[in-house]
Design an enzyme around this catalytic site. Sequence first.
Site, mmCIF file in Angstrom:
data_model
loop_
_atom_site.group_PDB
_atom_site.id
_atom_site.type_symbol
_atom_site.label_atom_id
_atom_site.label_comp_id
_atom_site.label_asym_id
_atom_site.label_seq_id
_atom_site.Cartn_x
_atom_site.Cartn_y
_atom_site.Cartn_z
ATOM 1 C CD GLU A 74 -7.715 -5.814 9.579
ATOM 2 O OE1 GLU A 74 -8.022 -4.607 9.669
ATOM 3 O OE2 GLU A 74 -6.527 -6.207 9.517
ATOM 4 C CG HIS A 94 -2.164 2.654 12.959
ATOM 5 N ND1 HIS A 94 -1.610 3.524 12.052
ATOM 6 C CD2 HIS A 94 -2.568 1.587 12.232
ATOM 7 C CE1 HIS A 94 -1.675 3.022 10.841
ATOM 8 N NE2 HIS A 94 -2.257 1.834 10.920
ATOM 9 C CD GLU A 107 -4.255 -4.078 14.667
ATOM 10 O OE1 GLU A 107 -3.783 -3.800 13.557
ATOM 11 O OE2 GLU A 107 -5.473 -4.291 14.861
ATOM 12 N NE ARG A 125 -9.876 -1.310 13.632
ATOM 13 C CZ ARG A 125 -9.152 -0.747 12.652
ATOM 14 N NH1 ARG A 125 -7.965 -1.220 12.342
ATOM 15 N NH2 ARG A 125 -9.648 0.264 11.971
ATOM 16 C CG HIS A 176 -3.182 -6.216 7.693
ATOM 17 N ND1 HIS A 176 -3.908 -5.209 8.287
ATOM 18 C CD2 HIS A 176 -2.806 -5.731 6.472
ATOM 19 C CE1 HIS A 176 -3.971 -4.164 7.472
ATOM 20 N NE2 HIS A 176 -3.319 -4.457 6.364
ATOM 21 C CG ASP A 235 -4.791 -0.505 14.720
ATOM 22 O OD1 ASP A 235 -3.708 -0.482 15.338
ATOM 23 O OD2 ASP A 235 -4.863 -0.511 13.474
ATOM 24 N NE ARG A 264 -3.126 -6.887 13.433
ATOM 25 C CZ ARG A 264 -4.100 -6.962 12.516
ATOM 26 N NH1 ARG A 264 -4.953 -7.995 12.536
ATOM 27 N NH2 ARG A 264 -4.237 -6.026 11.598
ATOM 28 C CD GLU A 286 -1.367 -3.479 10.379
ATOM 29 O OE1 GLU A 286 -1.392 -2.373 9.823
ATOM 30 O OE2 GLU A 286 -2.371 -4.011 10.883
ATOM 31 C CG ASP A 320 -3.898 -2.514 3.019
ATOM 32 O OD1 ASP A 320 -4.563 -3.456 3.470
ATOM 33 O OD2 ASP A 320 -2.920 -2.028 3.615
ATOM 34 C CG HIS A 323 -12.121 -2.439 10.396
ATOM 35 N ND1 HIS A 323 -11.129 -1.822 9.683
ATOM 36 C CD2 HIS A 323 -11.599 -3.619 10.816
ATOM 37 C CE1 HIS A 323 -10.042 -2.587 9.661
ATOM 38 N NE2 HIS A 323 -10.314 -3.686 10.343
ATOM 39 C CG ASN A 351 -2.047 0.985 1.125
ATOM 40 O OD1 ASN A 351 -2.199 1.667 0.120
ATOM 41 N ND2 ASN A 351 -2.850 1.072 2.171
#
Length: 406
Positions: A343, A216, A240, A147, A316, A214, A287, A266, A320, A122, A37
């Site tokens: 996911e 991130h 996450e 999530r 993951h 998440d 992940r 991920e 994407d 999500h 991505n």
Amino acid sequence: MKITDVDVIVTCPGRNFVTVRITTDQGLTGVGDATLNGRELAVVSYLREHLAPLLIGRDPLRVDDTWHYLYRGAYWRRGPVTMTSIAGVDTALWDIKGKVAGLPVYQLLGGRSRDAVTVYGHASGATVEEAVADAAGYLERGYRAVRVQSAIPGLDSTYGIGGVATAAAHAYEPADSAIPTENVWDTEAYLDHVPQLFAAVRRELGPLPRLLHDVHHRLTPNEAARLGKELEPYHLTWMEDPVPAEMQDGYRHLRAHTTTPIATGEVFSSIYDCELLIRERLIDYIRTTVVHAGGITHLRRIFDLAALYDVRSGSHGATDLSPVCLAAALHVDTAIPNFGLQEYMPHTPETDEVFPHSYRFEDGMLHVGEAPGLGVDIDLEKAAQYPYQPASLPVNRLRDGTMFHW
């Protein structure tokens, strides 16, 4: 049997995907996802200029040997571009191998360990109330795990906020412009907000739904420990990516200060990125993905290592990654003994037309299908209708303008 052609196809039915299509002298074809991505064309160049010429004339059934040929044969190893490129080739070869055997790939990996694959959706909202309502909607549609993200008061944008309270979960796509958009981040505002979010979710939805969140990669180990401790009363299935991926020793500190389960991986591209985390049981879910961790061959090695330490998979699976990757992931998910969650963000109708597939969603679970190989393909005519569109992921700055983790 010999490989006669390796095509690298770029298409953008709503977002960019890179697909490897391998053809043999017996007319069989296999497909693999090679999407990175925001850096798609780097992978395209690596595949076309460096890997494709090496594959012509090789036996497509020597899957493991080809993996090592492409990995060990490159002095400059690992990294997301190299491993995503290898993944595209490896996955396509597994697809061919399944078609030769007349079996779905999961059968070649040892057969079923489960009847179907539990997925999580999500849920998000511009407010806590909207996020709770969106989470409730997922549960009503049969999801077993959700999530939950919501906008942070005082910030103009927040990671993970997409189409709210609709079935169009694919509406969220952060890579939306050729030049990265710049977001503003405030750690203290985030740490204050998230426990309030999950208090509201549990209050409205009760103690049973499996909830995830998440971070991130945005917290220091101490900040992540504080958040994990404050989320303990809400019994998350996982928190996450609490700290940046490079900060692996920080997971020891995190593990010592909270019992909230941790998921990460991920952005990892090889077993060497997560070996310490798995071996020391510093995480609960790994992940890593088919497309970013070297294909089915290497992902299976990661999950086999994780199984020795009671670490479960949680691959993951955002949009994407193409339906080719999702199909491959489902075959692995179906076969491994230590599956945790998968996911799942539904792709756009245009994407599903470009990538016809046999997997299906039903009652909160994905069913892999019984077609030989991966059970997914690429429609070249439809793919050609959606040319590549430059798109970059956003970047983050703190309120004072300092560059930060997105």
